[in-house]
Design a protein around this motif. Structure first.
Motif, mmCIF file in Angstrom:
data_model
loop_
_atom_site.group_PDB
_atom_site.id
_atom_site.type_symbol
_atom_site.label_atom_id
_atom_site.label_comp_id
_atom_site.label_asym_id
_atom_site.label_seq_id
_atom_site.Cartn_x
_atom_site.Cartn_y
_atom_site.Cartn_z
ATOM 1 N N LEU A 115 0.861 -1.180 0.000
ATOM 2 C CA LEU A 115 0.000 0.000 0.000
ATOM 3 C C LEU A 115 0.897 1.229 0.000
ATOM 4 C CD1 LEU A 115 -1.298 -2.067 2.498
ATOM 5 C CD2 LEU A 115 -3.228 -0.627 1.887
ATOM 6 N N VAL A 116 0.495 2.222 -0.761
ATOM 7 C CA VAL A 116 1.263 3.456 -0.856
ATOM 8 C C VAL A 116 0.327 4.617 -0.553
ATOM 9 C CG1 VAL A 116 2.743 4.891 -2.290
ATOM 10 C CG2 VAL A 116 2.699 2.411 -2.631
ATOM 11 N N GLU A 117 0.722 5.479 0.381
ATOM 12 C CA GLU A 117 -0.116 6.612 0.764
ATOM 13 C C GLU A 117 0.162 7.796 -0.155
ATOM 14 O OE1 GLU A 117 -3.062 8.517 2.875
ATOM 15 O OE2 GLU A 117 -2.454 6.433 3.059
ATOM 16 N N LYS A 118 -0.866 8.220 -0.899
ATOM 17 C CA LYS A 118 -0.840 9.426 -1.740
ATOM 18 C C LYS A 118 0.395 9.493 -2.657
ATOM 19 C CE LYS A 118 -3.600 11.989 1.610
ATOM 20 N NZ LYS A 118 -3.706 13.161 2.513
ATOM 21 N N PRO A 119 0.559 8.498 -3.542
ATOM 22 C CA PRO A 119 1.728 8.512 -4.427
ATOM 23 C C PRO A 119 1.562 9.490 -5.582
ATOM 24 C CG PRO A 119 0.311 6.687 -4.998
ATOM 25 C CD PRO A 119 -0.307 7.329 -3.771
ATOM 26 N N PRO A 120 2.646 10.059 -6.092
ATOM 27 C CA PRO A 120 2.560 10.796 -7.357
ATOM 28 C C PRO A 120 2.111 9.838 -8.459
ATOM 29 C CG PRO A 120 4.683 11.141 -6.268
ATOM 30 C CD PRO A 120 4.010 10.032 -5.530
ATOM 31 N N ALA A 121 1.378 10.353 -9.416
ATOM 32 C CA ALA A 121 0.806 9.502 -10.464
ATOM 33 C C ALA A 121 1.840 8.585 -11.125
ATOM 34 C CB ALA A 121 0.094 10.359 -11.503
ATOM 35 N N PRO A 122 3.046 9.076 -11.479
ATOM 36 C CA PRO A 122 4.008 8.183 -12.143
ATOM 37 C C PRO A 122 4.488 7.031 -11.261
ATOM 38 C CG PRO A 122 4.599 10.497 -12.457
ATOM 39 C CD PRO A 122 3.550 10.463 -11.404
ATOM 40 N N GLU A 123 4.343 7.166 -9.935
ATOM 41 C CA GLU A 123 4.833 6.142 -9.023
ATOM 42 C C GLU A 123 3.718 5.260 -8.469
ATOM 43 O OE1 GLU A 123 7.126 8.051 -5.980
ATOM 44 O OE2 GLU A 123 8.157 9.366 -7.419
ATOM 45 N N ALA A 124 2.483 5.527 -8.852
ATOM 46 C CA ALA A 124 1.358 4.760 -8.317
ATOM 47 C C ALA A 124 1.385 3.324 -8.842
ATOM 48 C CB ALA A 124 0.046 5.421 -8.699
ATOM 49 N N PRO A 125 1.266 2.323 -7.962
ATOM 50 C CA PRO A 125 1.283 0.934 -8.413
ATOM 51 C C PRO A 125 0.007 0.502 -9.112
ATOM 52 C CG PRO A 125 0.919 1.042 -6.053
ATOM 53 C CD PRO A 125 1.194 2.447 -6.499
ATOM 54 N N SER A 126 -1.071 1.259 -8.944
ATOM 55 C CA SER A 126 -2.342 0.961 -9.603
ATOM 56 C C SER A 126 -3.209 2.211 -9.523
ATOM 57 C CB SER A 126 -3.058 -0.216 -8.917
ATOM 58 O OG SER A 126 -3.626 0.194 -7.679
ATOM 59 N N ALA A 127 -4.424 2.089 -10.027
ATOM 60 C CA ALA A 127 -5.404 3.174 -9.895
ATOM 61 C C ALA A 127 -6.494 2.788 -8.906
ATOM 62 C CB ALA A 127 -6.014 3.496 -11.251
ATOM 63 N N LEU A 128 -6.212 1.800 -8.049
ATOM 64 C CA LEU A 128 -7.185 1.337 -7.059
ATOM 65 C C LEU A 128 -6.928 2.047 -5.734
ATOM 66 C CD1 LEU A 128 -7.231 -2.471 -7.911
ATOM 67 C CD2 LEU A 128 -9.018 -0.781 -8.405
ATOM 68 N N ALA A 129 -7.838 2.929 -5.364
ATOM 69 C CA ALA A 129 -7.674 3.765 -4.180
ATOM 70 C C ALA A 129 -8.541 3.251 -3.036
ATOM 71 C CB ALA A 129 -8.057 5.207 -4.506
ATOM 72 N N ILE A 130 -8.050 3.406 -1.829
ATOM 73 C CA ILE A 130 -8.798 2.970 -0.650
ATOM 74 C C ILE A 130 -10.055 3.816 -0.509
ATOM 75 C CG2 ILE A 130 -8.734 2.686 1.853
ATOM 76 C CD1 ILE A 130 -5.701 2.307 1.616
ATOM 77 N N PHE A 131 -11.173 3.150 -0.275
ATOM 78 C CA PHE A 131 -12.480 3.794 -0.339
ATOM 79 C C PHE A 131 -12.986 4.324 1.003
ATOM 80 C CE2 PHE A 131 -17.152 3.302 -0.087
ATOM 81 C CZ PHE A 131 -17.521 4.267 -0.995
ATOM 82 N N GLY A 132 -12.572 3.757 2.119
ATOM 83 C CA GLY A 132 -13.084 4.240 3.403
ATOM 84 C C GLY A 132 -13.933 3.226 4.139
ATOM 85 N N ARG A 133 -13.800 1.945 3.771
ATOM 86 C CA ARG A 133 -14.462 0.854 4.471
ATOM 87 C C ARG A 133 -13.417 -0.236 4.733
ATOM 88 N NH1 ARG A 133 -17.414 4.337 4.995
ATOM 89 N NH2 ARG A 133 -19.690 4.461 4.736
ATOM 90 N N TYR A 134 -13.337 -0.665 5.987
ATOM 91 C CA TYR A 134 -12.326 -1.626 6.405
ATOM 92 C C TYR A 134 -12.973 -2.694 7.287
ATOM 93 C CZ TYR A 134 -9.331 2.554 5.605
ATOM 94 O OH TYR A 134 -8.719 3.677 5.102
ATOM 95 N N LEU A 135 -12.581 -3.943 7.086
ATOM 96 C CA LEU A 135 -12.872 -5.024 8.023
ATOM 97 C C LEU A 135 -11.505 -5.521 8.483
ATOM 98 C CD1 LEU A 135 -15.292 -8.056 7.478
ATOM 99 C CD2 LEU A 135 -13.173 -8.208 8.765
ATOM 100 N N LEU A 136 -11.193 -5.340 9.757
ATOM 101 C CA LEU A 136 -9.823 -5.530 10.226
ATOM 102 C C LEU A 136 -9.737 -6.569 11.339
ATOM 103 C CD1 LEU A 136 -8.809 -1.757 10.358
ATOM 104 C CD2 LEU A 136 -8.409 -3.399 8.498
#
Length: 292
Positions: A192-213
């Motif tokens: 997981l990468v927090e707020k990456p610059p676009a060229p360094e982003a591993p994907s376009a899948l962003a955390i939505f705000g729902r977690y089961l932990l």
């Protein structure tokens, strides 16, 4: 299983509205935003909803407290539907814990550790209060995926334009079920990468705000040092979790969730949900026609 809703933020994007009124209490059609989130957790069979707040937000406590005098006033005047709505809000199983300082999302979750603490420890939900899921579709699917993978932690993600990835936590993972093309994918997370610059982003899948932990996350949060912005970040604890347990993500349809985190998205959410109500839809459409 219990649910945590962090709600101690300042709400700077809505100032001066939020100078005296918590962002979470802003109305979305017929109820405050945070009530949607509480009802979503309860619809997923959460036994208790724990709101992490602070002393500057007494109106949240008041909203989820009984108001017998108001109920009687409404009932005496034949406003039974309104009386029932007030009774409903005041009877929801909500409790509160304080977050004295705004030290990050991870810190807010950690503030609820004592409330979550159970023997034996159980998994828990975290629901961000500025994201609404009125159809209550996401948490049940997360529970199914967790059960299918030995009780692993599961987060929700959604696909965003690459130009926007720097606003979010982003995952790197591999598809293990579902279909990437139709947005039904289940992903095993590798990083997981927090707020990456676009060229360094591993994907376009962003955390939505729902977690089961799993309980391990709470244990790791207690050891997590301040990260970005000098705050304790939940994402940092999830990165540490990968050294101990598997972590999965479900991709959701962006139409299933509604963002209320900015004035623009709050307004968009209010209009879109109003259009679901036939009577209110007439008002919205009439106003649009007038402006055009």
């Amino acid at each position: 299983m219990k649910a945590i809703i962090p709600a101690a933020g300042v709400g700077t994007r809505f100032l001066p509205v939020t100078k005296a009124q918590p962002k979470e209490m802003l109305p979305v059609v017929d109820r405050p935003a945070i009530q949607y989130v509480v009802e979503e957790a309860l619809a997923a069979a959460a036994s208790e909803v724990i709101i992490v707040s602070n002393d500057d937000k007494p109106s949240i406590v008041e909203h989820f407290s009984p108001a017998p005098e108001l109920e009687r006033y409404l009932a005496d005047r034949g406003k039974n539907e309104l009386a029932a709505a007030v009774t409903h809000a005041g009877s929801l199983p909500v409790s509160f814990v304080p977050q004295p300082e705004p030290l990050g999302l991870g810190h807010a979750v950690l503030c609820a550790a004592e409330k979550i603490g159970q023997e034996p420890p159980e998994p828990f939900f975290v629901l961000l209060g500025d994201v609404l899921v009125p159809d209550n579709k996401i948490l049940p699917r997360m529970k199914e995926v967790s059960a299918a993978h030995g009780g692993a932690s599961v987060i929700a993600v959604f696909r965003v334009p690459l130009s926007e990835v720097s606003r979010f936590g982003v995952i790197d993972g591999e598809l293990v079920a579902g279909n990437e093309e139709d947005g039904s994918g289940v992903w095993r997370i590798n990083a997981l990468v927090e707020k990456p610059p676009a060229p360094e982003a591993p994907s376009a899948l962003a955390i939505f705000g729902r977690y089961l932990l799993t309980p391990k996350v709470m244990e790791l949060l207690a050891k997590t040092a301040p990260g970005a912005g000098g705050e304790i970040q939940l994402t940092d604890a999830l990165v540490a979790l990968l050294e101990h347990e598997e972590l999965y993500a479900i991709e959701i349809n962006v139409a299933d969730g509604f963002d209320t985190g900015t004035i623009e998205t709050w307004l968009d959410t209010t209009i879109r949900l109003a259009l679901r109500n036939p009577q209110l839809a007439k008002v919205v459409k009439a106003a649009a026609d007038t402006e055009n």
